[in-house]
Each structure stands twice: as C-alpha cells, then as structure tokens.
Write an enzyme that holds these catalytic residues in place. Structure first.
Site, PDB file in Angstrom:
ATOM      1  CG  HIS A 282       0.308   1.616  -9.248  1.00  0.00           C
ATOM      2  ND1 HIS A 282      -0.121   1.355  -7.994  1.00  0.00           N
ATOM      3  CD2 HIS A 282      -0.795   2.337  -9.880  1.00  0.00           C
ATOM      4  CE1 HIS A 282      -1.633   1.663  -7.371  1.00  0.00           C
ATOM      5  NE2 HIS A 282      -1.778   2.436  -9.020  1.00  0.00           N
TER       6      HIS A 282
ATOM      7  CG  ASP B 102      -1.738   0.794   1.081  1.00  0.00           C
ATOM      8  OD1 ASP B 102      -2.362   1.532  -0.188  1.00  0.00           O
ATOM      9  OD2 ASP B 102      -2.484   1.340   1.976  1.00  0.00           O
TER      10      ASP B 102
ATOM     11  CG  LEU C 196       9.899 -17.275  -2.692  1.00  0.00           C
ATOM     12  CD1 LEU C 196      10.303 -15.996  -1.688  1.00  0.00           C
ATOM     13  CD2 LEU C 196       9.476 -15.863  -4.077  1.00  0.00           C
TER      14      LEU C 196
HETATM   15  C1  FPP Z   1      -2.192   0.121  -3.529  1.00  0.00           C
HETATM   16  O1  FPP Z   1      -1.632   1.625  -3.113  1.00  0.00           O
HETATM   17  C2  FPP Z   1      -1.354  -0.864  -4.727  1.00  0.00           C
HETATM   18  C3  FPP Z   1      -2.254  -1.033  -5.513  1.00  0.00           C
HETATM   19  C4  FPP Z   1      -3.133  -1.532  -5.581  1.00  0.00           C
HETATM   20  C5  FPP Z   1      -1.447  -2.488  -7.121  1.00  0.00           C
HETATM   21  C6  FPP Z   1      -0.227  -2.405  -6.930  1.00  0.00           C
HETATM   22  C7  FPP Z   1       0.727  -3.783  -7.477  1.00  0.00           C
HETATM   23  C8  FPP Z   1       2.186  -3.609  -7.569  1.00  0.00           C
HETATM   24  C9  FPP Z   1       2.889  -3.222  -6.444  1.00  0.00           C
HETATM   25  C10 FPP Z   1       2.774  -4.634  -8.629  1.00  0.00           C
HETATM   26  C11 FPP Z   1       2.012  -5.428  -9.198  1.00  0.00           C
HETATM   27  C12 FPP Z   1       2.125  -6.318 -10.429  1.00  0.00           C
HETATM   28  C13 FPP Z   1       1.526  -7.498 -10.894  1.00  0.00           C
HETATM   29  C14 FPP Z   1       3.223  -8.347 -11.850  1.00  0.00           C
HETATM   30  C15 FPP Z   1       0.474  -6.956 -11.142  1.00  0.00           C
HETATM   31  P1  FPP Z   1      -2.620   2.670  -3.856  1.00  0.00           P
HETATM   32  O2  FPP Z   1      -2.850   3.355  -4.654  1.00  0.00           O
HETATM   33  O3  FPP Z   1      -3.386   2.195  -2.311  1.00  0.00           O
HETATM   34  O4  FPP Z   1      -1.956   3.615  -2.690  1.00  0.00           O
HETATM   35  P2  FPP Z   1      -2.598   4.679  -2.015  1.00  0.00           P
HETATM   36  O5  FPP Z   1      -3.133   4.192  -1.136  1.00  0.00           O
HETATM   37  O6  FPP Z   1      -1.092   5.810  -1.331  1.00  0.00           O
HETATM   38  O7  FPP Z   1      -3.110   5.712  -2.761  1.00  0.00           O
END
Ligand code: FPP
Length: 251
Positions: free
Chosen positions: A44, A27, A138
């Site tokens: 992201h 997050d 893993l």
């Molecule tokens: C939450 O941060 C994050 C996500 C919803 C997406 C996380 C995904 C990745 C890091 C990569 C995934 C990889 C693949 C291959 C599918 P947020 O956007 O909620 O952050 P915020 O709370 O600050 O708004």
C-alpha cells in the site's frame, strides 16, 4: 488533434484522444509485497508512490478527473492492522504528497461514506480538500469507504422522500435526476462518468466501483500490480483506449 512525441516509444502510441475522466481500481498491492517477502502494507505504501506518479502524468496529459478506488465498503473485513494502516495513509498523503499535487494545480476531492472514517483519516482528507480547493487542474477524486450499490440506494431513498413529499411525480423521474443524487454530482457535468476504467493485477471485474457512472466506460485490464503501474503503463492504457471506437449504443 495532437500526438505526444516525447520518446521513441511514444511515437508508436496514439494519445490524441485523452480520456477526460479515468477511474482506477488500484489492485495487487498485497501480492506485490508478498512477492518481495514484505508485509502487505508495504504494498500500500508503494501504491501511494505509484498513485502520485500516475496523477502527475495524467495531469500533464490533460486528464480532467482521476477517480481512484482507495477503500471499498467491503474492505473493513480485512485484518484490523491492515485497515488501520490504510486509514492512516491520508495522514501521510497530506504531509508527503499533497504539496507536490498542489504545485501541479491538482484538486483533491472525495466520494464515499465519510461518516465511518476514523477522525484522523477524515481530518487529513478534509485538509487536503481544503488546501487544494482553489486549484483548477486535474481533480484527484478518492473513493474512500465507497460502495456503488449503497450510493444508488441512497439516491433512491432521496427520490422516494421527494415523492413522499409530493415534490416529484414518479412518472417524471429521469436518469439525470438519479445522476444528480449520486456522489459524483460534485464533478463538472461533462466529466462525471469515467471514459476509461483501468484495473490492475489481472482481476477482471469492477467490484462495485461506480456501477451507474461506468455504464458506457471502456474497461482496461492489465496484469501489472498497482505499485508497478507507472507513467508508461498509463500511456499504454490510453493508447488502447484510443484504438477503441466508442459508439454509446449507436452505430
Ligand atoms: C488493493 O490492493 C488496494 C487497496 C485496498 C488500497 C489502495 C490504496 C492506495 C494505493 C492509497 C490510497 C491513498 C489514500 C490517501 C487513501 P490489495 O490489497 O487488494 O492487493 P491484493 O489483491 O494483491 O491483496
């Protein structure tokens, strides 16, 4: 018992009890980007780099399963452009990150409702699963379009069907029979449930992430935003885990 003495700082960390299965709620990507005056999606992108580093480190430390919350069933309500961007990440993931993971003997797997994923997303994930299926190291388990209550609901439906067909007597239903119908049933029995769940960005909740499987997990919350979470932060979390005494309800 063994301890890693890679650096002076590591000497202070107790890493002799490595959690076999770690769950991560990644997050803070959006806030990380906003702080840098960048569009949310850049967070992201940076989050993918963090995930790669953390996966390799976890693998080196001897972690067996890393389940990462990449997209929840609730995330569809985000702006369309952001959803599109996240759904495109697996394509980039396959091209840019899978080769190194493959070299590190990492096996990619996935949980979640894949029927709603765009075709390119599904195809890229399928290719990653296929390419790494013979790896024995893993397991990097992506929770993609995953929701914990929906997962339990599906397990209940499946059991209800078996009761209807007189294959199962309601009184004979066991916890194992439920666990066997959850999406984590592809994982080795001993590693199905996370020992440790990490959530970044200072939010203190688990947001429908593996509700059944985390019943006895140690929970670790850190203020670090996911793109800044690195090898040292992972070791810090494991060190904290080592200080806790898991009793599973016993004494
Ligand atoms: C939450 O941060 C994050 C996500 C919803 C997406 C996380 C995904 C990745 C890091 C990569 C995934 C990889 C693949 C291959 C599918 P947020 O956007 O909620 O952050 P915020 O709370 O600050 O708004």
């Amino acid at each position: 018992m063994f301890t890693f003495f890679k650096s002076q700082k590591d000497k202070e960390l107790h890493l002799d009890n490595i959690p076999k299965h770690i769950g991560i709620i990644m997050d803070g990507n959006g806030r990380w980007a906003k702080k840098r005056m960048q569009p949310r999606v850049m967070g992201h992108k940076a989050g993918m780099d963090a995930l790669q580093k953390v996966t390799i480190e976890a693998s080196n430390l001897g972690v067996k399963v890393l389940t990462v919350y990449a997209f929840s069933t609730e995330n569809w309500s985000r702006p369309q452009d952001e959803v599109k961007f996240i759904m495109n990440l697996p394509v980039e993931f396959f091209d840019k990150y899978v080769p190194e993971l493959d070299k590190n003997n990492v096996r990619v797997q996935m949980i979640g409702d894949s029927s709603r994923l765009p075709k390119e997303t599904f195809d890229a994930m399928t290719r990653a699963l296929e390419k790494t299926k013979h790896n024995s190291g893993l397991v990097l388990n992506f929770a993609l379009n995953y929701g914990g209550r929906a997962e339990i609901t599906d397990a209940v439906k499946s059991l209800a069907q078996d009761v209807l067909e007189a294959k199962v007597n309601p009184g004979d239903i066991t916890e194992d029979m439920i666990a066997d119908r959850l999406m984590t049933n592809h994982l080795p029995y001993l590693y199905r449930d996370p020992d440790l769940v990490i959530r970044t960005s200072g939010e203190i909740r688990t947001s429908n992430f593996l509700p059944w499987q985390t019943a006895y997990s140690e929970l670790y919350f850190t203020d670090i935003m996911w793109p800044d979470f690195d090898e040292a932060a992972l070791k810090e979390a494991i060190s904290e885990y080592n200080k806790r005494h898991r009793r599973f309800g016993g004494v």
